[in-house]
Design a protein around this motif. Sequence first.
Motif, mmCIF file in Angstrom:
data_model
loop_
_atom_site.group_PDB
_atom_site.id
_atom_site.type_symbol
_atom_site.label_atom_id
_atom_site.label_comp_id
_atom_site.label_asym_id
_atom_site.label_seq_id
_atom_site.Cartn_x
_atom_site.Cartn_y
_atom_site.Cartn_z
ATOM 1 N N MET A 292 0.780 -0.976 0.035
ATOM 2 C CA MET A 292 -0.029 -0.053 -0.019
ATOM 3 C C MET A 292 0.951 1.318 -0.027
ATOM 4 O O MET A 292 0.201 2.481 -0.208
ATOM 5 N N GLY A 293 2.222 1.315 0.069
ATOM 6 C CA GLY A 293 3.055 2.231 -0.015
ATOM 7 C C GLY A 293 3.099 3.311 1.299
ATOM 8 O O GLY A 293 2.474 2.955 2.163
ATOM 9 N N GLY A 294 3.794 4.405 0.898
ATOM 10 C CA GLY A 294 3.971 5.568 2.027
ATOM 11 C C GLY A 294 2.973 6.317 1.865
ATOM 12 O O GLY A 294 1.857 6.456 1.550
ATOM 13 N N ALA A 295 3.441 7.799 2.279
ATOM 14 C CA ALA A 295 2.469 8.820 2.004
ATOM 15 C C ALA A 295 2.159 9.294 0.897
ATOM 16 O O ALA A 295 1.119 9.750 0.704
ATOM 17 N N TYR A 296 3.232 9.271 -0.182
ATOM 18 C CA TYR A 296 2.929 9.747 -1.472
ATOM 19 C C TYR A 296 2.816 8.731 -2.471
ATOM 20 O O TYR A 296 3.423 9.154 -3.781
ATOM 21 N N ASN A 297 2.794 7.485 -2.273
ATOM 22 C CA ASN A 297 2.706 6.654 -3.257
ATOM 23 C C ASN A 297 1.844 5.463 -2.945
ATOM 24 O O ASN A 297 1.337 5.445 -1.875
ATOM 25 N N SER A 298 1.683 4.524 -4.041
ATOM 26 C CA SER A 298 0.306 3.520 -3.753
ATOM 27 C C SER A 298 1.145 2.263 -3.676
ATOM 28 O O SER A 298 0.103 1.227 -3.648
ATOM 29 N N GLY A 299 2.322 2.056 -3.275
ATOM 30 C CA GLY A 299 3.009 0.693 -3.074
ATOM 31 C C GLY A 299 2.870 -0.181 -4.253
ATOM 32 O O GLY A 299 2.795 0.257 -5.391
ATOM 33 N N ALA A 300 3.340 -1.444 -4.172
ATOM 34 C CA ALA A 300 3.439 -2.594 -5.404
ATOM 35 C C ALA A 300 2.083 -3.194 -5.546
ATOM 36 O O ALA A 300 2.094 -4.154 -6.430
#
Length: 375
Positions: A292-300
Amino acid sequence: MVDQVQKIVTELPDLENVTGVWAVADDRLARGDAAFLADLGIALAGAYGSDAGRIWQYRSVFDHLLGLLATTSGPGNVAQALRLVSSAEAAERKLGRYTASLLASSQPSEELAVAFTGNATEELRACLVHELVLRGADVTETPGIAGWAMSPHWRHHPLGWLPLALSDVERQPDLPSYSAHGGSHSMPYGASANRKARGDAGAHLPSVEETTTEAAAKGIGAAVANWAEESNGRVEARVFDLTAPLEAESVPSMLLALGLECLKGAGKKTAFLVAACPPDQAWRVLFAAASMGGAYNSGARGAYGRLAAWQSLAALAGAADGGLAEEVEARVRECTWYGFDADTKWFERVAWDIGLAVVSPERRRLAMLAATDTD
């Protein structure tokens, strides 16, 4: 229909808001015209896909079209979603991962069999298999999916390493929920409050030698690499060999003695917590960070997030390179796992903080991972 598609494509960059286009798509899908949404999405991708970062209207409308098709039940909706993302105009690696997550979360397995016989890339199929596994589906018994999932033809694919059923360590994955208007997910970060490990200030600490290699640091940090590469995060991943077995009560003191960047200033007037952390909790945290990623991305997303979580677990546990999934899991279970948390300047303490420490079965190797991110 062609005229309406072309009209929307032509006028899109000048729109101050796109709610009118959303309404058109909602209405056409409600009337059973899923093909219109796919046609519009493909036309928009052909016209503006290369400028997606500059034309916000395109991304907003495209995501809405895909979300509608993938999350709404109805005849032909799945097939048209697959046609849209598999088109030459829209095809893109991360889009396939996202689509697999959308479909697996919203559509019954039997409706998704069309992806394995019709218009879908091999990459999307691989992701869809493991998105379904994460949601408890038995892909080895699902008609239309089992044949592809169990075929040896994709065993060399990166996701081919993963088993086709969840292990006991993976029983509680935090998965996103989606609708046509967006998604949501939980954030299982922070140290566990259970079974706090008490440090012994007078305990004898064995001598240590740092043995971190570039490969080890990369492996340990696999699940949180996206925080540093795509957001504002930072990661510390290190390995130490000990000259004598490390007793459980000495783990907090040892962590403070290692000179870790993330713990500078901890343990004096700065709060520092170490707690027992079962492997399943460690996997859950790493999976959430990767998928799900961190603050500014959506992860894998789910499939590659599952793989990255296991890569981090394996490297933290010191599992042999090239081991089978069951061998890695056995090694992970033999180790002793801890979560730690500290109110230091290194940790952002916004919402994304991870601290894990792992002691090997013979208690003469300690590996750690710390990660933090902020908005």
